[in-house]
Design a protein around this motif. Structure first.
Motif, mmCIF file in Angstrom:
data_model
loop_
_atom_site.group_PDB
_atom_site.id
_atom_site.type_symbol
_atom_site.label_atom_id
_atom_site.label_comp_id
_atom_site.label_asym_id
_atom_site.label_seq_id
_atom_site.Cartn_x
_atom_site.Cartn_y
_atom_site.Cartn_z
ATOM 1 N N LEU A 1 0.820 -1.220 0.000
ATOM 2 C CA LEU A 1 0.000 0.000 0.000
ATOM 3 C C LEU A 1 0.849 1.263 0.000
ATOM 4 C CD1 LEU A 1 -2.909 -0.907 2.465
ATOM 5 C CD2 LEU A 1 -2.870 -1.025 -0.031
ATOM 6 N N SER A 2 1.975 1.205 0.717
ATOM 7 C CA SER A 2 2.788 2.412 0.852
ATOM 8 C C SER A 2 3.296 2.900 -0.504
ATOM 9 C CB SER A 2 3.964 2.162 1.789
ATOM 10 O OG SER A 2 4.848 1.245 1.187
ATOM 11 N N SER A 3 3.370 2.005 -1.486
ATOM 12 C CA SER A 3 3.900 2.445 -2.779
ATOM 13 C C SER A 3 2.971 3.457 -3.453
ATOM 14 C CB SER A 3 4.176 1.251 -3.690
ATOM 15 O OG SER A 3 3.050 0.422 -3.766
ATOM 16 N N VAL A 4 1.725 3.529 -2.994
ATOM 17 C CA VAL A 4 0.811 4.563 -3.482
ATOM 18 C C VAL A 4 1.409 5.952 -3.257
ATOM 19 C CG1 VAL A 4 -1.449 5.620 -3.075
ATOM 20 C CG2 VAL A 4 -1.241 3.145 -3.149
ATOM 21 N N ALA A 5 2.235 6.057 -2.217
ATOM 22 C CA ALA A 5 2.809 7.353 -1.860
ATOM 23 C C ALA A 5 3.777 7.881 -2.910
ATOM 24 C CB ALA A 5 3.502 7.271 -0.496
ATOM 25 N N LEU B 1 -5.350 -1.448 -3.008
ATOM 26 C CA LEU B 1 -4.178 -0.894 -3.686
ATOM 27 C C LEU B 1 -4.572 -0.302 -5.032
ATOM 28 C CD1 LEU B 1 -1.154 -0.465 -3.972
ATOM 29 C CD2 LEU B 1 -0.894 -2.856 -4.613
ATOM 30 N N THR B 2 -5.369 -1.077 -5.808
ATOM 31 C CA THR B 2 -5.779 -0.603 -7.132
ATOM 32 C C THR B 2 -6.557 0.701 -7.027
ATOM 33 O OG1 THR B 2 -6.003 -2.931 -7.712
ATOM 34 C CG2 THR B 2 -6.880 -1.327 -9.271
ATOM 35 N N SER B 3 -7.553 0.719 -6.118
ATOM 36 C CA SER B 3 -8.394 1.913 -6.073
ATOM 37 C C SER B 3 -7.619 3.120 -5.557
ATOM 38 C CB SER B 3 -9.650 1.651 -5.229
ATOM 39 O OG SER B 3 -9.294 1.074 -4.008
ATOM 40 N N MET B 4 -6.745 2.917 -4.580
ATOM 41 C CA MET B 4 -5.983 4.054 -4.063
ATOM 42 C C MET B 4 -5.018 4.591 -5.117
ATOM 43 S SD MET B 4 -5.343 2.595 -0.229
ATOM 44 C CE MET B 4 -4.177 3.798 0.357
ATOM 45 N N PHE B 5 -4.365 3.694 -5.813
ATOM 46 C CA PHE B 5 -3.399 4.105 -6.834
ATOM 47 C C PHE B 5 -4.104 4.851 -7.971
ATOM 48 C CE2 PHE B 5 -1.171 2.608 -10.821
ATOM 49 C CZ PHE B 5 -0.155 3.548 -10.761
ATOM 50 N N LEU B 6 -5.225 4.285 -8.427
ATOM 51 C CA LEU B 6 -5.953 4.953 -9.510
ATOM 52 C C LEU B 6 -6.500 6.295 -9.040
ATOM 53 C CD1 LEU B 6 -7.846 1.988 -11.266
ATOM 54 C CD2 LEU B 6 -5.837 3.259 -12.074
ATOM 55 N N ALA C 1 4.453 0.187 -7.946
ATOM 56 C CA ALA C 1 3.215 0.029 -7.179
ATOM 57 C C ALA C 1 2.965 -1.431 -6.799
ATOM 58 C CB ALA C 1 2.030 0.558 -7.990
ATOM 59 N N LEU C 2 3.541 -2.355 -7.569
ATOM 60 C CA LEU C 2 3.291 -3.776 -7.300
ATOM 61 C C LEU C 2 4.190 -4.366 -6.221
ATOM 62 C CD1 LEU C 2 1.954 -3.449 -10.213
ATOM 63 C CD2 LEU C 2 2.358 -5.897 -10.410
#
Lengths: 620, 620
Positions: free
Chosen positions: B38-42, B263-268, B230-231
């Motif tokens: 999740l942190s990779s969203v940052a 993860l998908t929704s936060m990244f998008l 992100a992955l």
């Protein structure tokens, strides 16, 4: 490989029998012993001018009376040392003279002052020598710290290989320096008198016609104190009398007088030229270099002047590389310094002292940015302290001896002691805040360290002494014929079996011990033990915190308590020795840690533990 | 004192029995295992923008299709790992899966890729976390490298004390992060749709209306490759299945799907916001921080966003501090890394692995100046290599097993392997010159080191093995009942006498040896020997070059030649042990040097030397 590297650095080792003592003629001796003293001509005048310039360029004229005062002092000190030479014909360094006549503490104070000054001599001479080079080649100015350290490393290396105080080697640069300076002085004076040489009329010089501003007695005294660095090294001959040809004292005395005469005239000559040419000290060029360029032009003679200056300064530094290790070795012999300093290296030199001096001098050069004038306030304090102690010691010496004409000798040395004591006070007072405080703190610190070290060695000798013990009872056979032998096992393999076999050959009372760090491993040891244990009992020690050492120490203590009549327990450690150095990285060094804890860690038990290492060498 | 320092750093040691395994609920497991992913969203969106900006601000719009492609890839990889979880319910890390199904070399390649990536995860997460802080507090920007190293040291310390993967501790920041980001997304979208939020019209944004310039397929692929970070961390759940409550695989699978959806929704969401607000990446402020300030203002909600971001990045780094030492320990157990890495520390953690990770990550941070985007090109190579190997391994696994619905499973994992392999190629091709080459060189280097280490341990085991040897003959008593015992004497004192007494208790064949380094000392030993020698013969060894070791080794060789039937010679070294640590500085460590040369230096002789240390403890 290490042996090869040693050889590359040091050269082939020399046998002890190769230590010979060469005797020097007066001409060569002057070269060997005077480089330190004469080289100060290269910077002493500049240091006076650097202080006076604070009060404006006009104040620079006062350098002449100050130089005359210093010349007078030089005369007194030289006469004083002339007497020391005859009083201590076997070599009278300040440490020995003060120790002999004034007692332990003055001796140690003189020693610490001398050690500090040897380090400073290297730092000051090398920075001044590099300044002579960078004055001629200004592009190198930025690299001066690196050049200084490089020079120190090269001198260290030469000394580690054993550059002996070879007269011929020293004679060339020293006499070249004397010749060049005499030529410079004569040419300069002739051209000045002939009116063919006039000070350049620069804006700075224009101010010189104005009266001195802000000049004070304090400033004058500080300029005098800075100029007194001209006297450093004057004592060298009195330390080295045994190196002279017979009659040693006589030859040494005459050499001293010749050196004093040379030093005085060179120093006065340079100061006079600086004054007549109205030289102002500059950051990027030395005073001598400025005089040289004005008198000789920018051609070859000028370059020779700078090169000769740099060379004699290197020789002056080299003198400390002989003196510092020698004094350290004498102090170590007397047990005031670690005994490693008495070790003669592969090339019959005191290698540890040489390395220590190079490191200390390099540190100083780096801290002070390779600038001579920043080092000067630290310098001379030690010199004049050792002068004073040495002369005072000589006064005591003559009073005790009461030989022919002792009153005259007491007067002369007393005059020397008083003069140097006053100068010492002036130096301390005027340079205290500029850096002399460092030396004033270091001297008692060194004396304290000497004292602590001596105390340790004395206590060691007492503790190890066999004095008063009876060989039959004290060193007789122990009552326990069979030692209690404990074999530490971590796995059953060839190394363990070899250790077990050795243990069984030592004693009938062998116990194997395994510390239960990992259950599976312990179970495997137990299982194999029936086959390989040869009847030796195997004890499994619990280790809830996964430490090997803790349970082992506890077990040893229990053994002690069960069998208090035994004097010691023997611990056998199997240790396999890897074939390649990097294999060491792949193993826990448990054996080594346990060894260290058992041998050095006394807190665990009152009884001694004997540790036996049974190595098993791996082949690949 | 050392024990006290240990306790201060590590806390009180824990007994081995305290090792327990906690089982996690799905809610807590999501917190524990998803921080890395999740942190990779940052930073993932920012990395895409940083590549696109090269082609001008207008190109930034292309971030949206790229993000969609990455989301698709994420779906494939998550499905793939969902299968791995059911195929390896006991935990299927890439190393294990590749090793099991594809063989040793692919396993080792996966392992080295993983180790490198764990180090990079720490470096990237910490630099990104510090960037979140310095975005809010720009004055700290200059100190970012120091802050990063400080954070790494603190995490290391916490792990050395044994921060267990405590669900509660992890749950708070992870869910806070999720909540804050969801709130940010919802607020942002609502305000955007309501028209109450518009991109600021700055000069930079004015250019945004112009068409993209210099845009190429290569650049698009590079942006895609950068976004693939992100992955990272998506595989964490498949490594940690045993930590779930029963039924483990089932719970783990569901948690994986929940994480993938989040993860998908936060990244998008972040990418969409960045595009709508026309955010341009800046040196001193992260993209998330810019979005946050525009959506939430500069008040408390914004600060909470930055803090939550920093915290989850710290947690992500912390994940590597559990994974790296665990994988190192597994590799060390399999003998591919030094066995010290399997040591459980005082607090039941693999302390050496933790320290190694902290050192390596700090070095990376320092080299790359604490800048996330400079580290990114190195990242993801290892991740996608291990993804590919792991998925390929799963394909093999299902083909071998041929269980229910194996064709479907092979297809899914095959798809995953193919997709990640293609992405790997894209990453390598587009990032090669920007830093990926480092990782591509390091991976085979690591594999080679693993191989060398394994070879050493195998050879060691063979050399030490007792397999096929007969206990009676091989480990039986040595034929020479009395060992040849040599006592090295440097002076006759209590320590020497104690050693001599011990030597005489071991054997009747004792010889004392003195090396003639200094004649006076040798003469003194000879003289005292008549009184204290107890009939033991004293041999004086010549030493023209003042070395103790050389003549001793030569003497031992002569002994060997005279008595070839003896298997070993025993050397007894008297060693006095100073009472204070600093006393060691005042002694030559001759005994220690000789010990080392005799035990470790095999080149001198074929025979083993047993070295016995007889310590004599000084009292003061």
């Amino acid at each position: 490989m290490l042996t090869f590297a040693r050889k590359l650095i040091y050269g082939s080792p020399l046998p002890t029998a190769a230590e010979v003592h060469q005797r020097l003629t007066r001409v060569k001796a002057l070269a060997v012993f005077s480089s330190d003293a004469l080289s100060s001509v290269a910077y002493a005048t500049e240091e006076i001018l650097l202080v006076l310039i604070v009060a404006g360029p006009a104040a620079l004229k006062l350098s002449w009376p100050i130089a005359l005062a210093i010349a007078g002092l030089l005369l007194v000190v030289a006469t004083s040392y002339y007497q020391t030479i005859h009083g201590y014909p076997s070599g009278g360094g300040a440490y020995i003279v003060a120790y002999d006549n004034l007692g332990v503490w003055p001796g140690l104070i003189a020693a610490s002052a001398l050690l500090i000054d040897y380090v400073l001599t290297v730092a000051v001479s090398i920075t001044a020598g590099v300044a002579a080079i960078t004055s001629a080649l200004p592009t190198l100015h930025q690299l001066r710290v690196q050049l200084c350290v490089l020079a120190i490393v090269l001198i260290m290396w030469a000394n580690l290989r054993g550059v002996r105080e070879s007269g011929t080697l020293f004679a060339i640069p020293t006499y070249a320096f004397i010749l060049v300076f005499v030529a410079l002085g004569v040419t300069g004076l002739v051209r000045l008198l002939g009116g063919r040489l006039a000070p350049p009329s620069s804006p700075t010089n224009a101010i010189a016609t104005a009266g001195p501003s802000g000049l004070s007695l304090f400033l004058l005294l500080r300029a005098f104190a800075s100029g007194c660095t001209a006297l450093t090294g004057i004592e060298a001959i009195s330390n080295g009398i045994p190196a002279f040809r017979k009659p040693e004292a006589d030859n040494a005395g005459k050499t001293l007088l010749a050196m004093a005469a040379l030093l005085t005239s060179m120093f006065l000559g340079i100061t006079l030229l600086a004054r007549s040419l109205q030289v102002v000290p500059q950051e990027h060029e030395t005073v001598v270099s400025q005089i040289g360029r004005q008198v000789l032009g920018a051609g070859l003679p000028y370059l020779i002047l700078q090169l000769a200056t740099a060379l004699i300064l290197v020789l002056a530094a080299n003198t400390s590389f002989a003196d510092f290790p020698r004094l350290s070795a004498i102090l170590a012999r007397d047990r005031y310094l670690p005994r490693q300093l008495t070790n003669l290296g592969d090339r019959l030199v005191f290698a540890n002292g040489i390395i220590a001096l190079a490191v200390l001098a390099s540190v100083l050069v780096i801290i002070f940015g390779g600038q001579t004038h920043r080092l000067i306030p630290l310098y001379a304090v030690g010199v004049f302290l050792s002068f004073t102690l040495s002369q005072a010691g000589m006064v005591r010496h003559w009073i005790r001896e009461r030989g022919a004409g002792w009153q005259w000798k007491v007067t002369m040395n007393g005059l020397g002691a008083a003069a140097t004591a006053i100068v010492l006070l002036i130096i301390v007072a005027t340079k205290l805040v500029h850096g002399a405080w460092v030396v004033i703190l270091l001297i008692p610190l060194f004396v304290w360290v000497f004292h602590i070290i001596k105390r340790h060695y004395v206590s060691l000798a007492q503790q190890l002494s066999l004095e008063g013990l009876r060989p039959e009872t004290w060193a007789g056979m122990a009552s326990d014929r069979w030692h209690k032998v404990i074999v530490l096992v971590s796995g059953v393999h060839r190394g363990t079996v070899a250790a077990l076999r050795f243990a069984r050959s030592l004693s009938r009372d062998v116990t194997a011990v395994v510390v239960d760090v990992e259950q599976r491993e312990t179970a495997r040891v137990r299982e194999k033990w029936t086959l390989w244990g040869h009847g030796v009992p195997l004890v499994v020690l619990e280790s809830p915190y996964r430490s090997t050492l803790g349970p082992l120490l506890q077990f040893l203590e229990e053994v002690d308590q069960h069998e208090p009549e035994r004097s010691l327990a023997v611990v056998v450690l199997p240790e396999f020795v890897p074939a390649q150095w990097w294999h060491h990285l792949l193993h826990n060094h448990t054996a080594r840690l346990i060894k260290r804890a058992l041998v050095y860690g006394r807190e665990h038990s009152d009884k001694d533990r004997v540790v036996i290492d049974v190595p098993y060498h791996l082949q690949r």
